[in-house]
Enzyme design. Sequence first.
Site, mmCIF file in Angstrom:
data_model
loop_
_atom_site.group_PDB
_atom_site.id
_atom_site.type_symbol
_atom_site.label_atom_id
_atom_site.label_comp_id
_atom_site.label_asym_id
_atom_site.label_seq_id
_atom_site.Cartn_x
_atom_site.Cartn_y
_atom_site.Cartn_z
ATOM 1 N NE ARG A 222 -70.115 3.791 -38.373
ATOM 2 C CZ ARG A 222 -71.281 4.317 -38.250
ATOM 3 N NH1 ARG A 222 -71.990 3.881 -39.153
ATOM 4 N NH2 ARG A 222 -71.398 4.784 -36.818
ATOM 5 N NE ARG B 242 -82.264 6.941 -22.034
ATOM 6 C CZ ARG B 242 -82.180 8.224 -21.157
ATOM 7 N NH1 ARG B 242 -80.910 8.683 -22.322
ATOM 8 N NH2 ARG B 242 -83.177 8.795 -20.792
HETATM 9 P P1 AP5 Z 1 -74.880 3.762 -35.998
HETATM 10 O O1 AP5 Z 1 -76.546 3.610 -36.435
HETATM 11 O O2 AP5 Z 1 -74.579 4.230 -37.114
HETATM 12 O O3 AP5 Z 1 -74.522 5.270 -35.264
HETATM 13 P P2 AP5 Z 1 -74.222 6.005 -35.001
HETATM 14 O O4 AP5 Z 1 -72.776 6.477 -36.415
HETATM 15 O O5 AP5 Z 1 -72.478 5.814 -34.057
HETATM 16 O O6 AP5 Z 1 -74.815 7.595 -35.084
HETATM 17 P P3 AP5 Z 1 -75.630 7.947 -34.347
HETATM 18 O O7 AP5 Z 1 -76.934 7.000 -34.366
HETATM 19 O O8 AP5 Z 1 -74.681 7.545 -32.443
HETATM 20 O O9 AP5 Z 1 -75.522 9.110 -34.364
HETATM 21 P P4 AP5 Z 1 -76.502 10.217 -35.453
HETATM 22 O O10 AP5 Z 1 -75.571 11.389 -35.741
HETATM 23 O O11 AP5 Z 1 -77.582 9.531 -35.980
HETATM 24 O O12 AP5 Z 1 -77.514 10.972 -34.488
HETATM 25 P P5 AP5 Z 1 -78.164 11.755 -33.977
HETATM 26 O O13 AP5 Z 1 -79.573 12.686 -34.867
HETATM 27 O O14 AP5 Z 1 -79.315 9.517 -33.444
HETATM 28 O O15 AP5 Z 1 -74.118 3.273 -35.104
HETATM 29 C C1 AP5 Z 1 -74.017 2.035 -34.631
HETATM 30 C C2 AP5 Z 1 -72.897 0.699 -34.956
HETATM 31 O O16 AP5 Z 1 -73.387 -0.317 -35.422
HETATM 32 C C3 AP5 Z 1 -71.246 1.197 -34.780
HETATM 33 O O17 AP5 Z 1 -71.114 1.237 -34.423
HETATM 34 C C4 AP5 Z 1 -71.476 -0.259 -36.172
HETATM 35 O O18 AP5 Z 1 -70.695 -1.293 -34.226
HETATM 36 C C5 AP5 Z 1 -71.956 -0.366 -36.437
HETATM 37 N N1 AP5 Z 1 -72.331 -0.048 -38.159
HETATM 38 C C6 AP5 Z 1 -73.371 1.215 -38.331
HETATM 39 N N2 AP5 Z 1 -72.867 0.979 -39.550
HETATM 40 C C7 AP5 Z 1 -71.973 0.412 -40.258
HETATM 41 C C8 AP5 Z 1 -70.984 0.778 -41.179
HETATM 42 N N3 AP5 Z 1 -71.378 1.106 -42.060
HETATM 43 N N4 AP5 Z 1 -70.320 -0.330 -41.079
HETATM 44 C C9 AP5 Z 1 -69.328 -1.396 -40.458
HETATM 45 N N5 AP5 Z 1 -70.860 -1.104 -38.616
HETATM 46 C C10 AP5 Z 1 -71.720 -0.020 -38.770
HETATM 47 O O19 AP5 Z 1 -78.814 12.388 -32.781
HETATM 48 C C11 AP5 Z 1 -78.459 11.874 -31.137
HETATM 49 C C12 AP5 Z 1 -78.808 13.225 -30.272
HETATM 50 O O20 AP5 Z 1 -78.361 14.388 -30.511
HETATM 51 C C13 AP5 Z 1 -80.885 12.617 -29.642
HETATM 52 O O21 AP5 Z 1 -80.881 12.733 -29.082
HETATM 53 C C14 AP5 Z 1 -80.683 14.095 -31.078
HETATM 54 O O22 AP5 Z 1 -81.870 14.693 -30.621
HETATM 55 C C15 AP5 Z 1 -79.714 15.005 -30.428
HETATM 56 N N6 AP5 Z 1 -79.944 15.921 -31.582
HETATM 57 C C16 AP5 Z 1 -79.763 15.258 -32.955
HETATM 58 N N7 AP5 Z 1 -79.119 16.974 -33.749
HETATM 59 C C17 AP5 Z 1 -79.231 18.261 -32.557
HETATM 60 C C18 AP5 Z 1 -79.166 19.215 -32.442
HETATM 61 N N8 AP5 Z 1 -78.482 20.252 -33.308
HETATM 62 N N9 AP5 Z 1 -78.699 20.461 -31.147
HETATM 63 C C19 AP5 Z 1 -79.188 19.001 -30.358
HETATM 64 N N10 AP5 Z 1 -79.133 18.142 -30.500
HETATM 65 C C20 AP5 Z 1 -79.437 17.471 -31.342
#
Ligand code: AP5
Length: 216
Positions: A88, A160
């Site tokens: 990241r 959530r």
């Molecule tokens: P992390 O848990 O990695 O969260 P993120 O990168 O912010 O990603 P998300 O999990 O929010 O989103 P996603 O892309 O996985 O989407 P999803 O599939 O769930 O990180 C959280 C925290 O941890 C960071 O802020 C940081 O503090 C820390 N951290 C983690 N890794 C780190 C690192 N390497 N270095 C430093 N700090 C770190 O989908 C989202 C929603 O949309 C769901 O409800 C899903 O059903 C829906 N959805 C998915 N695809 C579609 C589509 N095509 N159409 C419509 N809806 C959809």
Amino acid sequence: MRLILLGPPGAGKGTQAQRIVEKHGIPQLSTGDMLRAAVNAGTDVGKRAKAVMDAGKLVSDEIVIAIVSERIDQPDCANGFILDGFPRTLVQADATEAMLRAKGLGLSVVIEFRVDDDELVRRVAGRYSCAQCGSVYHDTDKVPAAEGVCDKCGSTHFKRRPDDNPETMTARLQVYYKETSPLIGYYHAKGKLRSVDGIAEIDQVTAEVENILSKL
Ligand code: AP5
């Protein structure tokens, strides 16, 4: 296969990672999930990470690199793995390269999910997951087949994320554009980057991802 899924919060990395796990039988290594587990378990790492995550900032490179390095040595990673949410930062990307090189391994591909900010905010606001198995749902876009029952494990308990609120989401997006988006150019220069239209419907995104994987 050793994959990196790259994209902003809410882009669908976790959703697509779960599908790759099911189809290809390689584990999903989500640093977000690992850190949340550490927070819930009350470990030292979890205590240090909690406030940072709640503010939408990044946990230190040192901590996440150590977590991933240890994790990819586990036997279930022998045939490959999916890095979801890692690397990241450029420091983490260089560390990933060094880690893989030290183990005599290479990176197969980096898949970038492109989604605009309004859609990301909408998705994160509607996201919830199964409290038992972690399957991810959305209030309108992806609901369980039977209302209130997880499709995968049958649990009726959902949760959530505390960082899925509008203020923290704004901070997470700012951090993404400043710290993580430079990795797009980094992997493009190495010939490893493939991009998909993450706005498309979930099954359509899966088809694009599978098309990329079929060419490896
Ligand atoms: P992390 O848990 O990695 O969260 P993120 O990168 O912010 O990603 P998300 O999990 O929010 O989103 P996603 O892309 O996985 O989407 P999803 O599939 O769930 O990180 C959280 C925290 O941890 C960071 O802020 C940081 O503090 C820390 N951290 C983690 N890794 C780190 C690192 N390497 N270095 C430093 N700090 C770190 O989908 C989202 C929603 O949309 C769901 O409800 C899903 O059903 C829906 N959805 C998915 N695809 C579609 C589509 N095509 N159409 C419509 N809806 C959809």
